[in-house]
Design a protein around this motif. Structure first.
Motif, short mmCIF file in Angstrom:
data_model
loop_
_atom_site.label_atom_id
_atom_site.label_comp_id
_atom_site.label_asym_id
_atom_site.label_seq_id
_atom_site.Cartn_x
_atom_site.Cartn_y
_atom_site.Cartn_z
N ALA A 176 0.85 -1.19 0.00
CA ALA A 176 0.00 0.00 0.00
C ALA A 176 0.89 1.24 0.00
O ALA A 176 1.75 1.40 0.87
CB ALA A 176 -0.88 0.00 1.25
N VAL A 177 0.69 2.08 -0.99
CA VAL A 177 1.57 3.24 -1.09
C VAL A 177 0.89 4.32 -1.91
O VAL A 177 0.11 4.04 -2.82
CB VAL A 177 2.92 2.84 -1.73
N ASP A 178 1.18 5.55 -1.53
CA ASP A 178 0.70 6.65 -2.34
C ASP A 178 1.38 6.57 -3.72
O ASP A 178 2.58 6.37 -3.80
CB ASP A 178 1.08 7.97 -1.64
N PRO A 179 0.59 6.72 -4.78
CA PRO A 179 1.19 6.57 -6.12
C PRO A 179 2.36 7.52 -6.36
O PRO A 179 3.27 7.21 -7.14
CB PRO A 179 0.04 6.90 -7.08
N ARG A 180 2.37 8.65 -5.68
CA ARG A 180 3.44 9.61 -5.94
C ARG A 180 4.79 9.08 -5.48
O ARG A 180 5.83 9.49 -5.98
CB ARG A 180 3.14 10.93 -5.24
#
Lengths: 232, 568
Positions: free
Chosen positions: A112-116
């Motif tokens: 899970a990670v922010d796309p940025r």
């Protein structure tokens, strides 16, 4: 607040589940096996478990915790449901688990990670294992090294004490020493004959910088002392 | 003389070149601050870490990798940077590059890369996989524990106060402890004389300095205290001032300066003062020797110039003209100056594996009171020139299965403008045989002949003693009259090494010497045996113990002292 990345992944996972249920009438479908990974816990915040590789895994609402308290620095064995991409079970221990896959091998789509700040796909090199490994230091000394003199290994572990550890003589020109070191340790070292006036020099008599090695299993050096400070 | 040495050292420092950027003093405070010496790692709980002018971190757990200059904070992290602050779940910073990563969940896990300790310009970017590694210290006993530590970057870590946890639950307190972990060996190099035991205790460090006290023991002075002060400027330049045997009347003070100038030049200045005085009384003797050495590497050799100024006594002439206090502190006005230029060739390897090298020297000795003692020649020779040559030939290392053999022969000659010649020949042969993985045998034969030849005046310089001549053990030794300047040393030696693992080694050695002169305690013992045990009771602690046996030479059976060492 951008949930697109996670929402898309969950939708895909749910869709895959529905498809499997709809298609399966010929016989009972066995659910895909859970995935198990071992690593070091960095922190648990909100509904995310973050491991020391910097990857975050989403915790299921009913995730089961076993073992000791999940504090930073302790070791975890996480069980991931590949359908939901959630961590469903966490086992916490004081020492690293052995025999399992490392968290560095977690497929990127489970993270899970922010796309940025998403990491590009590809293998991630594992850091040191924390195991003790044996490193062998072998040094060739000048032929005019006096008979009966002992060659010493001196390192930054003792602030370069000139008589830190006596080495073993192999033959007329070679001495060796095997050290147990923590894997990944960087060691700076030099050689001497036990006194400040008998440390190693370069061929012209100038001080030589310390050598460096990184402890890995099976490392064996082949160092050469060009000259001793007190001998030509 | 001391003023001249000081001026020279100051000039040499002025030429030392630019210094490195000053290292920061990093302050760490917490409920528990642990230091693991084998990992050079600080682990702190409920703690704060401040790097002045750069970053302040507060977190549930902080790890500081001293060797690599990396800090990781995890759990309720608050970071204060110049002009900004950040809340994060985890934070990692590399002090050397100034690059930091802050990981937070808002609402998705996100990583910010911060460059040069400046939040402005931070970008969203994944951190490298090992950036947030906390290391594994669970269940390990730290070497030092406290609540406050100060790190001098790349030099040392100081705890005040400190506790040393032991395995039995007892902690040993100390008001202060400083551990020097500098990878630059120049923080440790010191000109203190050799001792049977030397335990350094670091007192203070700075970005370019270190002060250490030494607790020492040697057979001549028993237990003594010593102190040294180091100045270090990178890997190429350092200076050390030391004083040995502070608590004894006979003291040695030394000042050393060493500088590597580029790839070809190297210079060293060493000055040693020896004094004898009790408390603050006037000294009964004081002598000094100062040597300056400069070398220049050539393509296949090097040239070295050595200048030495000695004063046998710095004190004024005593009233009786002979000694101060008692005859044991005789007054000697001589102050010799020596200069020599040496040329030394590097090893020249021949096609069949043999090698040789040549050497030569030219110089002189000067003393206004005469270089030759007047008792040996009433003519005052104020200046005596000398020249010398040497040859060293080495065999290759011959190997056959588990055995090997190697030999070396050296010949050195020195001639003087006074009728005097020194001739020395040395032969060494070594054979080895590995019996199995754990046992290795080394056998060595060495022979050295030296002749100190004064030609027609030989019997003046080596006057036969009056009879009866007693050896050191009190035995009459008429054979000493045969000694007239020629010595022979022969040694037969067998060493056995037993190394079953990296955690244990036993070495036994047997030596037979057949020298001349050698009798009744004069010279080396004819027979001696030694043993040495090296073991690692724990992976990060090594111990060594050893002793020699002299078979009743000069009334000695066992050697006067054990050798004992503890190593990391």
């Amino acid at each position: 607040m951008d949930l697109r990345g996670v929402a898309v992944k969950r939708a895909a996972g749910a869709f895959a589940l529905m498809f499997a249920l709809a298609a399966g009438s010929a016989g009972a479908q066995t659910p895909p096996p859970t995935l198990v990974f071992d690593g070091q816990l960095l922190v648990i915040v909100d509904r995310y478990l973050v491991v020391s590789s910097g990857d975050a895994l989403h915790l299921a609402a009913d995730a089961q915790f076993t073992g000791i308290a999940p504090k930073p620095g302790r070791f975890v064995r996480v069980t991931i449901d590949p359908r939901t991409h959630d961590v469903v079970a966490i086992s916490v221990a004081a020492h690293a688990y052995a025999g399992g896959k490392s968290v560095t091998e977690i497929p990127r789509d489970l993270v899970a990670v922010d796309p940025r700040s998403a990491r590009k796909s590809g293998s991630i090199a594992a850091a040191g294992s924390g195991q003790i490994v044996q490193v062998t230091i072998v040094v060739a000394v000048p032929a005019n090294t006096p008979t009966g003199d002992v060659v010493y290994f001196t390192s930054d572990r003792s602030n370069f004490s000139v008589a830190e550890t006596r080495m073993d003589q192999i033959d007329a020109l070679h001495w060796s020493l095997t050290l147990p070191l923590l894997e990944g340790t960087t060691l700076r070292y030099k050689f001497s004959r036990g006194s400040y006036t008998a440390t190693e020099r370069d061929r012209a008599g100038a001080d030589v910088p310390s050598r460096s090695l990184v402890a890995r299993a099976g490392v064996k050096t082949n160092d050469v002392v060009l000259r001793w400070a007190d001998l030509r | 003389m001391a003023r001249a040495v000081f001026i020279v050292v100051a000039l040499l420092f002025a030429l030392a070149g630019p210094a490195h950027a000053a290292a920061a003093n990093i302050d760490i405070r917490g409920d528990e601050v642990d230091f693991f010496s084998d990992r050079l790692l600080i682990a702190a709980r409920a703690s704060t870490l401040e790097v002045p002018g750069r970053v302040h971190v507060r977190a549930d757990e902080i790890r500081y990798d001293l060797r690599n200059g990396k800090i990781v904070g995890a759990g309720h992290v608050h970071v204060r940077l110049p002009g900004a602050s950040v809340e994060a779940a985890a934070f990692a910073v590399d002090l050397r590059s100034g690059t930091a990563y802050a990981l937070h969940v808002d609402p998705l896990p996100d990583t910010l890369k911060i460059a040069h300790f400046t939040l402005a310009g931070a970008v969203h970017e994944a951190a490298p996989p090992d950036v947030f590694s906390l290391g594994d210290v669970n269940g390990l006993r730290p070497w030092i524990r406290g609540k406050h530590a100060v790190v001098t970057e790349d030099v040392g870590v100081r705890f005040a106060p400190a506790e040393f946890p032991t395995g039995s639950g007892i902690t040993v307190p100390s008001p202060h402890y400083l551990f020097i972990y500098a990878s630059n060996p120049n923080y440790a190099s010191n000109p203190l004389p050799a001792a049977s035991f030397d335990q350094p205790y670091a007192l203070v460090t700075g970005p370019h300095s270190a002060d250490l006290a030494h607790f020492r023991f040697d057979t001549q002075n028993s237990a003594t205290l010593a102190f040294d002060h180091h100045l270090v400027f990178g890997e190429n330049t350092y200076a050390v001032a030391s004083i040995a045997a502070i608590n004894r009347p006979a003291r040695t003070m030394s000042l050393s300066f060493s500088q590597k100038m580029g790839t070809k030049y190297n210079q060293k200045l060493t000055s040693t003062f020896n004094t004898y005085n009790t408390g603050f009384n006037a000294p009964l003797s004081a002598s000094q020797s100062t040597n300056y050495l400069i070398s220049r590497a050539l393509r296949q050799s090097y040239v070295q110039i050595s200048l030495t100024q000695s004063h046998n006594n710095l004190l004024a002439r005593p009233r009786n003209g002979q000694f101060y206090g008692d005859p044991g502190h005789g007054w000697d006005p001589r102050h010799a100056f020596s200069a020599e230029i040496q040329w030394n060739g590097y090893d020249v390897k021949l096609r069949n594996g043999w090698a040789y090298h040549l050497s030569s020297a030219f110089g002189y000795d000067h003393d206004a009171f005469g270089v030759i003692p007047s008792a040996n020649d009433p003519v005052p020779y104020n200046t005596i020139w000398h020249h010398g040559a040497g040859l060293n030939v080495q065999s290759p290392l011959f190997k056959y299965r588990d055995a090997s053999f190697q030999a070396i022969i050296e010949q050195d000659e020195k001639w003087y403008s006074y009728p005097h010649r020194v001739d020395q020949t040395t032969l060494r042969a070594t054979a080895s045989r590995r019996l199995n993985k754990a046992i290795n045998l080394i056998a060595t034969y060495s022979l050295q002949n030296q002749l100190d030849d004064y030609h027609a005046r030989q019997s003046v310089f080596f006057k036969p003693p009056k009879l009866p001549y007693l050896a050191p053990d009190g035995t009459p030794w008429p054979g000493y009259r045969a000694y007239a300047g020629a010595t022979t040393n022969r040694e037969y030696r067998l060493d056995a090494y037993y190394t079953p693992s990296a955690y244990f080694n036993f070495t036994a050695g047997f030596t037979h010497t057949h020298d001349f002169p050698q009798f009744g305690g004069s010279g080396r013992p004819p027979y001696s045996a030694s043993f040495d045990i090296r073991m690692r009771p724990l992976p990060n602690i090594g111990m060594e113990i050893g002793r020699s046996y002299y078979f009743n030479w000069n009334r000695q059976t066992w050697s006067p002292q054990w050798t004992f060492a503890v190593s990391p």
